[in-house]
Motif scaffolding. Structure first.
Motif, PDB file in Angstrom:
ATOM      1  N   ASN A 207       0.812  -1.229   0.000  1.00 52.39           N
ATOM      2  CA  ASN A 207       0.000   0.000   0.000  1.00 52.39           C
ATOM      3  C   ASN A 207       0.845   1.278   0.000  1.00 52.39           C
ATOM      4  O   ASN A 207       0.305   2.370   0.172  1.00 52.39           O
ATOM      5  CB  ASN A 207      -0.986  -0.012   1.187  1.00 52.39           C
ATOM      6  CG  ASN A 207      -2.159   0.943   0.971  1.00 52.39           C
ATOM      7  OD1 ASN A 207      -2.447   1.337  -0.173  1.00 52.39           O
ATOM      8  ND2 ASN A 207      -2.809   1.337   2.044  1.00 52.39           N
ATOM      9  N   ILE A 208       2.153   1.154  -0.164  1.00 57.96           N
ATOM     10  CA  ILE A 208       3.026   2.326  -0.385  1.00 57.96           C
ATOM     11  C   ILE A 208       3.794   2.015  -1.667  1.00 57.96           C
ATOM     12  O   ILE A 208       4.456   0.974  -1.755  1.00 57.96           O
ATOM     13  CB  ILE A 208       4.003   2.537   0.800  1.00 57.96           C
ATOM     14  CG1 ILE A 208       3.259   2.933   2.081  1.00 57.96           C
ATOM     15  CG2 ILE A 208       5.081   3.574   0.464  1.00 57.96           C
ATOM     16  CD1 ILE A 208       2.686   4.332   2.118  1.00 57.96           C
ATOM     17  N   LYS A 209       3.687   2.910  -2.646  1.00 58.08           N
ATOM     18  CA  LYS A 209       4.280   2.624  -3.965  1.00 58.08           C
ATOM     19  C   LYS A 209       5.707   3.180  -4.108  1.00 58.08           C
ATOM     20  O   LYS A 209       6.506   2.643  -4.853  1.00 58.08           O
ATOM     21  CB  LYS A 209       3.410   3.216  -5.093  1.00 58.08           C
ATOM     22  CG  LYS A 209       1.928   2.927  -4.953  1.00 58.08           C
ATOM     23  CD  LYS A 209       1.568   1.469  -5.243  1.00 58.08           C
ATOM     24  CE  LYS A 209       0.073   1.231  -5.068  1.00 58.08           C
ATOM     25  NZ  LYS A 209      -0.279  -0.148  -4.826  1.00 58.08           N
ATOM     26  N   HIS A 210       5.968   4.309  -3.429  1.00 61.01           N
ATOM     27  CA  HIS A 210       7.286   4.948  -3.567  1.00 61.01           C
ATOM     28  C   HIS A 210       8.232   4.437  -2.490  1.00 61.01           C
ATOM     29  O   HIS A 210       7.838   3.669  -1.614  1.00 61.01           O
ATOM     30  CB  HIS A 210       7.139   6.468  -3.494  1.00 61.01           C
ATOM     31  CG  HIS A 210       6.307   7.022  -4.604  1.00 61.01           C
ATOM     32  ND1 HIS A 210       4.933   7.026  -4.558  1.00 61.01           N
ATOM     33  CD2 HIS A 210       6.644   7.538  -5.806  1.00 61.01           C
ATOM     34  CE1 HIS A 210       4.452   7.532  -5.690  1.00 61.01           C
ATOM     35  NE2 HIS A 210       5.471   7.842  -6.461  1.00 61.01           N
ATOM     36  N   GLU A 211       9.486   4.901  -2.557  1.00 62.61           N
ATOM     37  CA  GLU A 211      10.436   4.540  -1.507  1.00 62.61           C
ATOM     38  C   GLU A 211       9.952   5.128  -0.185  1.00 62.61           C
ATOM     39  O   GLU A 211       9.560   6.308  -0.127  1.00 62.61           O
ATOM     40  CB  GLU A 211      11.831   5.090  -1.833  1.00 62.61           C
ATOM     41  CG  GLU A 211      12.522   4.379  -2.988  1.00 62.61           C
ATOM     42  CD  GLU A 211      12.605   2.870  -2.779  1.00 62.61           C
ATOM     43  OE1 GLU A 211      12.865   2.427  -1.646  1.00 62.61           O
ATOM     44  OE2 GLU A 211      12.374   2.125  -3.752  1.00 62.61           O
ATOM     45  N   VAL A 212      10.002   4.326   0.875  1.00 62.99           N
ATOM     46  CA  VAL A 212       9.501   4.764   2.179  1.00 62.99           C
ATOM     47  C   VAL A 212      10.164   6.075   2.627  1.00 62.99           C
ATOM     48  O   VAL A 212       9.486   7.000   3.094  1.00 62.99           O
ATOM     49  CB  VAL A 212       9.716   3.646   3.233  1.00 62.99           C
ATOM     50  CG1 VAL A 212       9.569   4.185   4.639  1.00 62.99           C
ATOM     51  CG2 VAL A 212       8.724   2.511   2.999  1.00 62.99           C
ATOM     52  N   GLU A 213      11.488   6.177   2.467  1.00 64.29           N
ATOM     53  CA  GLU A 213      12.180   7.397   2.918  1.00 64.29           C
ATOM     54  C   GLU A 213      11.649   8.642   2.211  1.00 64.29           C
ATOM     55  O   GLU A 213      11.502   9.698   2.823  1.00 64.29           O
ATOM     56  CB  GLU A 213      13.700   7.317   2.672  1.00 64.29           C
ATOM     57  CG  GLU A 213      14.422   6.287   3.517  1.00 64.29           C
ATOM     58  CD  GLU A 213      14.465   4.918   2.862  1.00 64.29           C
ATOM     59  OE1 GLU A 213      15.547   4.540   2.419  1.00 64.29           O
ATOM     60  OE2 GLU A 213      13.426   4.232   2.775  1.00 64.29           O
ATOM     61  N   ASP A 214      11.352   8.508   0.922  1.00 64.93           N
ATOM     62  CA  ASP A 214      10.858   9.667   0.163  1.00 64.93           C
ATOM     63  C   ASP A 214       9.449  10.055   0.616  1.00 64.93           C
ATOM     64  O   ASP A 214       9.122  11.242   0.731  1.00 64.93           O
ATOM     65  CB  ASP A 214      10.840   9.351  -1.338  1.00 64.93           C
ATOM     66  CG  ASP A 214      12.242   9.087  -1.870  1.00 64.93           C
ATOM     67  OD1 ASP A 214      13.219   9.509  -1.212  1.00 64.93           O
ATOM     68  OD2 ASP A 214      12.359   8.430  -2.930  1.00 64.93           O
ATOM     69  N   VAL A 215       8.622   9.054   0.882  1.00 74.91           N
ATOM     70  CA  VAL A 215       7.251   9.342   1.321  1.00 74.91           C
ATOM     71  C   VAL A 215       7.283  10.012   2.700  1.00 74.91           C
ATOM     72  O   VAL A 215       6.601  11.014   2.946  1.00 74.91           O
ATOM     73  CB  VAL A 215       6.397   8.049   1.380  1.00 74.91           C
ATOM     74  CG1 VAL A 215       4.973   8.367   1.820  1.00 74.91           C
ATOM     75  CG2 VAL A 215       6.393   7.342   0.030  1.00 74.91           C
ATOM     76  N   LEU A 216       8.128   9.486   3.592  1.00 77.47           N
ATOM     77  CA  LEU A 216       8.202  10.063   4.943  1.00 77.47           C
ATOM     78  C   LEU A 216       8.793  11.469   4.911  1.00 77.47           C
ATOM     79  O   LEU A 216       8.351  12.352   5.652  1.00 77.47           O
ATOM     80  CB  LEU A 216       9.018   9.169   5.869  1.00 77.47           C
ATOM     81  CG  LEU A 216       8.299   7.890   6.311  1.00 77.47           C
ATOM     82  CD1 LEU A 216       9.218   7.032   7.163  1.00 77.47           C
ATOM     83  CD2 LEU A 216       7.004   8.199   7.072  1.00 77.47           C
ATOM     84  N   ASP A 217       9.782  11.695   4.054  1.00 79.69           N
ATOM     85  CA  ASP A 217      10.342  13.051   3.915  1.00 79.69           C
ATOM     86  C   ASP A 217       9.231  14.038   3.566  1.00 79.69           C
ATOM     87  O   ASP A 217       9.136  15.118   4.146  1.00 79.69           O
ATOM     88  CB  ASP A 217      11.371  13.082   2.771  1.00 79.69           C
ATOM     89  CG  ASP A 217      12.775  12.878   3.291  1.00 79.69           C
ATOM     90  OD1 ASP A 217      12.924  12.568   4.491  1.00 79.69           O
ATOM     91  OD2 ASP A 217      13.718  13.029   2.481  1.00 79.69           O
ATOM     92  N   PHE A 218       8.414  13.639   2.620  1.00 72.90           N
ATOM     93  CA  PHE A 218       7.306  14.501   2.187  1.00 72.90           C
ATOM     94  C   PHE A 218       6.303  14.676   3.339  1.00 72.90           C
ATOM     95  O   PHE A 218       5.863  15.797   3.638  1.00 72.90           O
ATOM     96  CB  PHE A 218       6.664  13.881   0.940  1.00 72.90           C
ATOM     97  CG  PHE A 218       5.425  14.580   0.452  1.00 72.90           C
ATOM     98  CD1 PHE A 218       5.355  15.969   0.404  1.00 72.90           C
ATOM     99  CD2 PHE A 218       4.315  13.854   0.012  1.00 72.90           C
ATOM    100  CE1 PHE A 218       4.208  16.623  -0.053  1.00 72.90           C
ATOM    101  CE2 PHE A 218       3.173  14.488  -0.443  1.00 72.90           C
ATOM    102  CZ  PHE A 218       3.118  15.873  -0.469  1.00 72.90           C
ATOM    103  N   TYR A 219       5.962  13.583   4.010  1.00 70.15           N
ATOM    104  CA  TYR A 219       5.009  13.641   5.129  1.00 70.15           C
ATOM    105  C   TYR A 219       5.522  14.569   6.251  1.00 70.15           C
ATOM    106  O   TYR A 219       4.802  15.446   6.738  1.00 70.15           O
ATOM    107  CB  TYR A 219       4.770  12.217   5.664  1.00 70.15           C
ATOM    108  CG  TYR A 219       3.998  12.154   6.962  1.00 70.15           C
ATOM    109  CD1 TYR A 219       2.631  12.396   7.002  1.00 70.15           C
ATOM    110  CD2 TYR A 219       4.653  11.854   8.161  1.00 70.15           C
ATOM    111  CE1 TYR A 219       1.934  12.351   8.198  1.00 70.15           C
ATOM    112  CE2 TYR A 219       3.952  11.796   9.359  1.00 70.15           C
ATOM    113  CZ  TYR A 219       2.596  12.045   9.367  1.00 70.15           C
ATOM    114  OH  TYR A 219       1.911  12.008  10.557  1.00 70.15           O
ATOM    115  N   PHE A 220       6.798  14.404   6.637  1.00 65.70           N
ATOM    116  CA  PHE A 220       7.344  15.246   7.706  1.00 65.70           C
ATOM    117  C   PHE A 220       7.415  16.707   7.254  1.00 65.70           C
ATOM    118  O   PHE A 220       7.187  17.628   8.047  1.00 65.70           O
ATOM    119  CB  PHE A 220       8.746  14.765   8.118  1.00 65.70           C
ATOM    120  CG  PHE A 220       8.744  13.410   8.796  1.00 65.70           C
ATOM    121  CD1 PHE A 220       7.784  13.083   9.733  1.00 65.70           C
ATOM    122  CD2 PHE A 220       9.733  12.469   8.513  1.00 65.70           C
ATOM    123  CE1 PHE A 220       7.779  11.839  10.375  1.00 65.70           C
ATOM    124  CE2 PHE A 220       9.739  11.225   9.141  1.00 65.70           C
ATOM    125  CZ  PHE A 220       8.767  10.897  10.069  1.00 65.70           C
TER     126      PHE A 220
END
Ligand code: GLN
Length: 305
Positions: A177-190
């Motif tokens: 259920n997450i398509k992109h790299e986790v680090e990139d998604v979390l960077d955006f979220y934070f």
């Protein structure tokens, strides 16, 4: 006509006399440096009148309140298709809860839990080539104010210690259920959680949910009426995590809180109201902010119930 200015001023002064309880969010080190006694209020009505008190023009960290804006952007593009990736049921659990995800096959119960908001960030990265720019420009346009920015120190502070969010994101990645790299998604979220806004800016931004999808000045349409109804419903049922029922019971308005101490509440067709007080109760919601809103809807009888 009801004198909102007088009522706001009265409740504000009353609360200053009461002991302020709770703790500033300590798990994001940079947030713990905020002055715990700050207190601001701003109401904007559909006639564009503004009523305010205290530190209403001082900026603070938007945190989870931004989840409403990111959700609106994803919903605007995908409409009902979005609900294949995230549900719309209240969770009855804290905002950073992990345990439910396993039995729910990596589909978060709702978009306002951290897990749900992280999925929405992943969706936005698929929909837009520069999603940060899309979020910040939506906020600036809605607030009619360009002085809204990311706060690097807060984002970095959360990145350095956001272990639970990492756990949530990696788990959802393992379930597809997450398509992109986790680090990139979390960077955006934070980054989006770190955006600084004042009560005035927040109240103006959230007018689109008081005006059935349109900006305060009526110039821009972000959501259809049906979509605005549904986002308000998710705020009412999920906006305060495992305190959502209590907020509906005490305040009776759709709303959203953040661990920066902000809360925004909306009376559809009438007004948007933002409060800020950094001390949080044990559920992670602003102690004084909740007290203010409860007194306000009791005094004015302006509630959806
Ligand atoms: N950035 C915060 C987190 O992920 C947002 C939580 C909140 O405001 N409730 O923990």
């Amino acid at each position: 006509m009801m004198d909102f200015g007088k009522i706001i001023d009265h409740i504000y002064q009353q609360l200053l006399l009461e002991k302020n309880l709770g703790q500033v969010a300590g798990y994001i080190p940079e947030l713990a440096t905020v002055d715990s006694e700050k207190f601001g209020v701003c109401l904007i009505n559909t006639d564009n009148q503004c009523f305010s008190a205290g530190d209403w023009q001082e900026q603070f960290s938007i945190q989870s309140i931004v989840k409403v804006v990111t959700l609106s952007l994803a919903y605007q593009k995908l409409d009902a298709q979005l609900w294949q990736r995230v549900g719309v049921e209240p969770s009855g659990t804290p905002f950073n809860n992990l345990s439910r995800l396993e039995s729910d096959y990596g589909i978060p119960r709702n978009p306002f839990s951290n897990a749900g908001a992280i999925v929405v960030c992943d969706v936005l990265m698929e929909l837009f080539s520069d999603p940060r720019e899309v979020v910040i420009s939506m906020l600036r346009t809605l607030a009619a104010d360009d002085d809204i920015n990311f706060t690097q120190a807060i984002a970095a502070s959360e990145k350095s210690e956001g272990y639970r969010n990492m756990a949530l994101a990696y788990f959802m990645k393992s379930m597809g259920n997450i398509k992109h790299e986790v680090e990139d998604v979390l960077d955006f979220y934070f980054d989006v959680c770190s955006i600084a806004v004042s009560c005035e800016q927040l109240a103006r931004i959230f007018m689109y949910l008081a005006k059935h999808g349109r900006s305060a000045d009526g110039k821009y349409s972000y959501l259809s009426e049906g979509q605005a109804k549904r986002i308000n419903a998710i705020m009412l049922t999920c906006g305060f995590y495992d305190e959502a029922g209590d907020f509906a019971f005490r305040v009776g308005l759709p709303g959203k809180s953040g661990v920066g101490g902000g809360i925004v509440a909306v009376m559809p067709g009438e007004f948007s109201l933002a409060v800020w007080s950094p001390r949080l109760n044990e559920k992670g919601n602003s102690y004084r902010g909740l007290r203010f809103l409860e007194h306000f809807t009791d005094a004015t009888e302006r509630t959806i119930f």
